[in-house]
Design an enzyme around this catalytic site. Structure first.
Site, PDB file in Angstrom:
ATOM      1  N   GLU A   1       4.849  -6.130   1.760  1.00  0.00           N
ATOM      2  CA  GLU A   1       4.589  -6.683   0.423  1.00  0.00           C
ATOM      3  C   GLU A   1       4.021  -5.613  -0.505  1.00  0.00           C
ATOM      4  O   GLU A   1       2.883  -5.700  -0.946  1.00  0.00           O
ATOM      5  CB  GLU A   1       3.650  -7.889   0.515  1.00  0.00           C
ATOM      6  CG  GLU A   1       2.432  -7.636   1.402  1.00  0.00           C
ATOM      7  CD  GLU A   1       1.535  -8.850   1.576  1.00  0.00           C
ATOM      8  OE1 GLU A   1       2.020  -9.980   1.436  1.00  0.00           O
ATOM      9  OE2 GLU A   1       0.340  -8.641   1.854  1.00  0.00           O
TER      10      GLU A   1
ATOM     11  N   TYR B   1      -0.688  -2.072 -12.226  1.00  0.00           N
ATOM     12  CA  TYR B   1      -2.139  -1.926 -12.339  1.00  0.00           C
ATOM     13  C   TYR B   1      -2.502  -1.162 -13.615  1.00  0.00           C
ATOM     14  O   TYR B   1      -3.264  -0.200 -13.580  1.00  0.00           O
ATOM     15  CB  TYR B   1      -2.711  -1.209 -11.110  1.00  0.00           C
ATOM     16  CG  TYR B   1      -2.378  -1.896  -9.803  1.00  0.00           C
ATOM     17  CD1 TYR B   1      -2.988  -3.094  -9.462  1.00  0.00           C
ATOM     18  CD2 TYR B   1      -1.452  -1.348  -8.928  1.00  0.00           C
ATOM     19  CE1 TYR B   1      -2.679  -3.729  -8.267  1.00  0.00           C
ATOM     20  CE2 TYR B   1      -1.143  -1.983  -7.735  1.00  0.00           C
ATOM     21  CZ  TYR B   1      -1.758  -3.170  -7.410  1.00  0.00           C
ATOM     22  OH  TYR B   1      -1.448  -3.788  -6.237  1.00  0.00           O
TER      23      TYR B   1
ATOM     24  N   CYS C   1     -15.858   3.610 -27.957  1.00  0.00           N
ATOM     25  CA  CYS C   1     -17.059   4.416 -28.143  1.00  0.00           C
ATOM     26  C   CYS C   1     -17.755   4.647 -26.812  1.00  0.00           C
ATOM     27  O   CYS C   1     -18.900   4.236 -26.617  1.00  0.00           O
ATOM     28  CB  CYS C   1     -17.994   3.718 -29.113  1.00  0.00           C
ATOM     29  SG  CYS C   1     -17.136   3.147 -30.575  1.00  0.00           S
TER      30      CYS C   1
ATOM     31  N   GLY D   1       0.780  -1.234   0.000  1.00  0.00           N
ATOM     32  CA  GLY D   1       0.000   0.000   0.000  1.00  0.00           C
ATOM     33  C   GLY D   1       0.809   1.280   0.000  1.00  0.00           C
ATOM     34  O   GLY D   1       0.243   2.368   0.169  1.00  0.00           O
TER      35      GLY D   1
ATOM     36  N   GLY E   1       3.315  -3.526  -3.923  1.00  0.00           N
ATOM     37  CA  GLY E   1       3.187  -3.823  -5.351  1.00  0.00           C
ATOM     38  C   GLY E   1       3.500  -2.574  -6.152  1.00  0.00           C
ATOM     39  O   GLY E   1       4.580  -2.403  -6.696  1.00  0.00           O
ATOM     40  N   ARG E   2       2.535  -1.628  -6.137  1.00  0.00           N
ATOM     41  CA  ARG E   2       2.647  -0.449  -7.006  1.00  0.00           C
ATOM     42  C   ARG E   2       3.921   0.367  -6.788  1.00  0.00           C
ATOM     43  O   ARG E   2       4.506   0.866  -7.748  1.00  0.00           O
ATOM     44  CB  ARG E   2       1.416   0.440  -6.852  1.00  0.00           C
ATOM     45  CG  ARG E   2       1.273   1.153  -5.530  1.00  0.00           C
ATOM     46  CD  ARG E   2      -0.104   1.759  -5.354  1.00  0.00           C
ATOM     47  NE  ARG E   2      -1.114   0.740  -5.110  1.00  0.00           N
ATOM     48  CZ  ARG E   2      -2.311   0.703  -5.704  1.00  0.00           C
ATOM     49  NH1 ARG E   2      -2.655   1.646  -6.542  1.00  0.00           N
ATOM     50  NH2 ARG E   2      -3.155  -0.255  -5.429  1.00  0.00           N
TER      51      ARG E   2
HETATM   52  C1  LIG Z   1      -2.823  -5.605  -3.504  1.00  0.00           C
HETATM   53  C2  LIG Z   1      -2.171  -6.105  -2.281  1.00  0.00           C
HETATM   54  C3  LIG Z   1      -0.867  -5.703  -1.963  1.00  0.00           C
HETATM   55  C4  LIG Z   1      -0.115  -4.675  -2.760  1.00  0.00           C
HETATM   56  O1  LIG Z   1      -0.742  -3.434  -2.707  1.00  0.00           O
HETATM   57  P1  LIG Z   1      -0.017  -2.147  -3.337  1.00  0.00           P
HETATM   58  O2  LIG Z   1      -0.969  -1.050  -3.101  1.00  0.00           O
HETATM   59  O3  LIG Z   1       0.181  -2.453  -4.787  1.00  0.00           O
HETATM   60  O4  LIG Z   1       1.278  -1.973  -2.635  1.00  0.00           O
HETATM   61  C5  LIG Z   1      -0.278  -6.270  -0.862  1.00  0.00           C
HETATM   62  N1  LIG Z   1      -0.942  -7.171  -0.091  1.00  0.00           N
HETATM   63  C6  LIG Z   1      -2.191  -7.564  -0.365  1.00  0.00           C
HETATM   64  C7  LIG Z   1      -2.859  -8.550   0.509  1.00  0.00           C
HETATM   65  C8  LIG Z   1      -2.856  -7.039  -1.461  1.00  0.00           C
HETATM   66  O5  LIG Z   1      -4.112  -7.405  -1.711  1.00  0.00           O
END
Ligand SMILES: *Cc1c(COP(=O)(O)O)cnc(C)c1O
Length: 395
Positions: free
Chosen positions: A267, A374, A345, A231, A269-270
């Site tokens: 953990e 994403y 469209c 997050g 992601g983005r």
């Molecule tokens: C989506 C998700 C993440 C990664 O979230 P980001 O906002 O991309 O960092 C980590 N843990 C869980 C359980 C998720 O669902």
């Protein structure tokens, strides 16, 4: 906003390869190295594969991460094949029996258990498996967070009623299910929101760790791990800004020092991959309608759904193309706000709204930034049956 390497490739790409996704793997490698260096040793870094599971990105991240978080049987098989041998944590709501069996067979390092029912199912399936290695798990808890703590979160997944994780009041009921079986509780997982800054995320990590410690003490459990989730914010309105990993790393070092013997894990992601990708395309048409300029691009939100999903303007750079071989005047917007839309469209097919540009003409190229996470993988590719983009991994 675009690395020189990606800009040079974007300019050189043959027109037939547009739209294109470009990924700067050297920039990603450098970015991940800096993040790892900012974190204390006792914090393990996992990459949430759902942000972008392209094998080239997974492999570029491999030297810098401890493992990967996967949220489906599909991701599990895909990531295992792309980066064999690296630890996997299997999370996500609604795990099926088939997925849990596959995860047990592959021997994933951690299960993130989302409910009592899922825990019972996992216990039953683990008991059927040959061998005696226990399945290691974390209980995902949906902890209440302080008033305003998730205030800035773009996407709150916890701290309020929701389908993710266990109500903390039900965590205790899980403990008898763990006894005598083939399951081993290692600790607690929480992923409460996406889009938080370092201060807010440190507060969340502190709260999760404090809750886990109190829960373990109350029940005489050996607590060895806390996964504080992902997050870490990326800010589409400020494409040059980065999450403050230095401040976050310092705060996590303090948290680790306050809890000796505990492994902390995150953990994201983005925040790892968003900045390493661009969606590059060209202006097909440009018109003025009721006093406003509209550029229609090759491609659109069926390739890059992010601005539609998040209702923002995707940041972009204009890459001018000076040749114009048609015998009529070149349509252009000059020193005015332009809305960039795609070929679908529907008025929802808008990538950026009323953004001032110095000049934008039919035939110019446009590189949308922050398209490394994403982006392609959350888009509805088949809507209207336009061709897929090409993909380029620059190293
Ligand atoms: C989506 C998700 C993440 C990664 O979230 P980001 O906002 O991309 O960092 C980590 N843990 C869980 C359980 C998720 O669902």
């Amino acid at each position: 906003m675009i690395t020189p390497r990606a800009a040079a490739r974007a300019a050189r790409l043959p027109a037939g390869e547009l739209p294109a996704y470009l990924y700067d793997l050297a920039a990603l490698d450098e970015h991940a190295r800096e993040i790892r260096a900012a974190l204390p040793e006792r914090v393990e870094l996992y990459y949430a594969a759902k942000a972008n599971p392209a094998p080239e990105l997974l492999r570029t991240l491999a030297p810098h991460v401890t493992g990967y978080e996967v949220s489906s049987g599909g991701e599990l098989a895909h990531v295992r094949a792309a980066v064999p041998g690296l630890p996997l944590a299997f999370g996500g709501p609604g795990k099926t029996e088939e997925e849990l069996r596959a995860a047990l067979r592959l021997g994933v390092e951690r299960f993130h258990v989302e409910s009592e029912h899922e825990l019972r199912l996992l216990a039953a399936l683990a008991a059927e498996q040959p061998g005696d290695a226990p399945a290691d798990l974390l209980l995902r808890v949906n902890l209440p967070v302080g008033e305003g703590e998730l205030g800035g979160a773009a996407l709150a997944m916890g701290g309020r009623p929701g389908p993710f994780g266990l109500d903390p009041r039900r965590a205790e009921a899980c403990l008898p299910l763990l006894r005598g079986g083939r399951l081993r509780l290692r600790g607690v997982h929480a992923h409460l929101a996406s889009g938080l800054d370092a201060t807010a995320l440190l507060a969340v990590a502190g709260r999760v760790t404090g809750w886990a410690r109190a829960f373990a003490d109350r029940h005489g459990l050996a607590l060895s791990e806390v996964n504080a989730g992902g997050g870490m914010a990326v800010d589409y309105a400020r494409p040059h800004a980065r999450f403050d990993w230095t401040a976050y790393g310092k705060g996590m070092a303090d948290l680790a020092a306050a809890h000796p013997g505990l492994t902390l894990r995150i953990e994201p992601g983005r925040a790892l991959t968003a900045h390493c990708g661009w969606y590059v395309t060209e202006v097909l048409d440009l018109k003025h309608s009721h006093g406003e300029a509209f550029a229609v691009l090759r491609g659109g939100t069926h390739h890059l759904r992010t601005p539609a999903a998040k209702a923002h303007d995707q940041p972009f750079t204009v890459l001018p193309v000076d040749t114009w071989e048609r015998p009529w005047p070149r349509p252009a917007a000059l020193d005015e706000p332009v809305t960039l839309s795609g070929q679908l469209c529907t008025p929802k097919d808008t990538l950026a709204r009323r953004v001032p540009v110095a000049e934008l003409r039919v035939g110019d190229r446009v590189a949308f930034a922050m398209a490394g996470a994403y982006a392609w993988n959350i888009s509805h590719h088949d809507f209207l049956m336009h061709p897929a983009p090409s993909f380029h991994y620059l190293s």
